[in-house]
Design a protein around this motif. Structure first.
Motif, PDB file in Angstrom:
ATOM      1  N   ARG A 179      55.761  49.592  55.475  1.00 55.62           N
ATOM      2  CA  ARG A 179      55.871  50.042  54.088  1.00 55.62           C
ATOM      3  C   ARG A 179      57.237  49.687  53.505  1.00 55.62           C
ATOM      4  O   ARG A 179      57.352  49.185  52.381  1.00 55.62           O
ATOM      5  CB  ARG A 179      55.664  51.549  54.002  1.00 55.62           C
ATOM      6  N   GLU A 209      50.853  46.975  43.262  1.00 55.59           N
ATOM      7  CA  GLU A 209      51.600  45.763  43.612  1.00 55.59           C
ATOM      8  C   GLU A 209      51.740  44.831  42.411  1.00 55.59           C
ATOM      9  O   GLU A 209      52.773  44.164  42.254  1.00 55.59           O
ATOM     10  CB  GLU A 209      50.933  45.062  44.789  1.00 55.59           C
ATOM     11  N   TRP A 227      54.579  55.437  46.248  1.00 58.76           N
ATOM     12  CA  TRP A 227      53.705  54.480  46.926  1.00 58.76           C
ATOM     13  C   TRP A 227      52.335  55.141  47.103  1.00 58.76           C
ATOM     14  O   TRP A 227      52.253  56.273  47.570  1.00 58.76           O
ATOM     15  CB  TRP A 227      54.280  54.120  48.293  1.00 58.76           C
ATOM     16  N   PRO A 228      51.254  54.469  46.716  1.00 60.35           N
ATOM     17  CA  PRO A 228      49.930  55.102  46.788  1.00 60.35           C
ATOM     18  C   PRO A 228      49.605  55.623  48.183  1.00 60.35           C
ATOM     19  O   PRO A 228      49.865  54.958  49.187  1.00 60.35           O
ATOM     20  CB  PRO A 228      48.984  53.966  46.387  1.00 60.35           C
ATOM     21  N   GLU A 243      46.143  50.190  45.212  1.00 63.49           N
ATOM     22  CA  GLU A 243      47.317  49.450  45.689  1.00 63.49           C
ATOM     23  C   GLU A 243      47.443  48.093  45.025  1.00 63.49           C
ATOM     24  O   GLU A 243      48.551  47.576  44.860  1.00 63.49           O
ATOM     25  CB  GLU A 243      47.280  49.304  47.214  1.00 63.49           C
TER      26      GLU A 243
END
Length: 309
Positions: free
Chosen positions: A24, A292, A277-278, A288
């Motif tokens: 991540r 992104e 962040w999902p 996602e």
């Protein structure tokens, strides 16, 4: 649109390092985020009964796994920290990362962090007591990170000839991003902060509108400006950071939704927007692919840049 608009992310510390955690942080660097933060809690909200790792070790590992990405906490608080031990950890972390650390810091809340260290029968701090502790904690931490030897005796904290050599890589110390909405916190941000952090008005999260949220945040910025004015400081010197996910807006619903959201808040003076962040199956679930695309394309469309450190 400010050319200094930056996009950052929060990575919740819920994954084992060798089971997706490391990837991540590396992916955050690949996507071009300005900073990747994590929460500094013992446990947090609905995540209390699941995995949750420590912020300082996680950031240390992230520093070793990345090269350019700034790293930080959103936010550290006095709830379970002491300025002396925290300063030593931060100096070490700043060294390991070669000067890529930002300390997000605030007075803390009344969640699990506030009760984990209490003895039976003890009551957690009231909001006034939290503000009192923070009012000592932050100035002492500032000294501990900028002076080789510090002695201090206060109502809540003490330091006896504490050595912090060689100090931070970043000079005179690593930057403070101070989370504050009340008058005492605003003055601390104005005096000690290199940045100010808000999540908006929590009273509007469930039943407010995006327009009401913008108006409330505009009022917060006015209070910050007044606090800076009272100290003879230009409020423009402070970066203004918006941690998303706690306002009525839904900026991760689509690429266009984020562009509109970011544009509206950049007009208020924000130069850093932070997205979670999902995380599937949680309040931070999101597509996602959309996330992104936002990371790689949104600021280009807005005319901002992630290139500035």
């Amino acid at each position: 649109m400010s050319p200094r608009l930056r996009l950052s992310t929060v990575i919740l510390p819920v994954r084992r390092w060798h089971e997706g955690g490391k990837e991540r942080w590396q992916r955050a660097e690949e996507l071009g985020f300005h900073t990747a933060y994590t929460y500094d809690h013992l446990s947090w909200r609905t995540f209390r009964d699941g995995p949750w790792f420590g912020a300082v070790p996680t950031l240390t590992a992230a520093a070793a796994a990345t090269d350019r990405l700034r790293l930080g906490t959103l936010v550290t608080s006095p709830n379970f920290r002491h300025p002396v031990t925290l300063a030593k950890d931060l100096i070490t972390l700043d060294d390991v990362s070669d000067g890529r650390i930002t300390l997000g810091i605030g007075a803390g809340g009344n969640g699990f962090d506030a009760t984990a260290l209490l003895k039976p029968g003890e009551e957690p701090w009231t909001p006034r007591e939290r503000a009192d502790h923070f009012g000592e904690f932050l100035p002492l931490l500032d000294r501990l990170l900028t002076e080789d030897v510090v002695s201090y005796e206060g109502d809540h904290y003490s330091a006896s000839e504490v050595r912090n050599i060689p100090g931070c890589v970043q000079r005179p110390r690593l930057p403070f991003a101070v989370a504050a909405t009340g008058p005492r916190g605003m003055k601390l941000a104005a005096r000690h902060g290199q940045a100010w952090v808000t999540t908006g008005d929590p009273k509007l999260f469930e039943n407010g509108t995006p327009e009401q949220s913008l108006q409330a945040i505009r009022g917060q910025i006015d209070k910050l400006t007044a606090a800076c004015d009272s100290l003879g400081r230009d409020a423009a010197e402070l970066d203004k950071i918006l941690l998303t996910g706690f306002t009525p807006d839904r900026p991760l619903d689509s690429f266009d939704a984020f562009v509109d959201f970011a544009g509206n808040h950049a007009e208020l003076g924000f130069n850093e927007i932070v997205l979670h962040w999902p995380l599937p199956g949680t309040d931070f679930a999101a597509d996602e692919k959309v996330f992104e695309r936002i990371a790689t394309e949104a600021l280009v469309q807005l005319g901002g840049s992630t290139a500035e450190a």
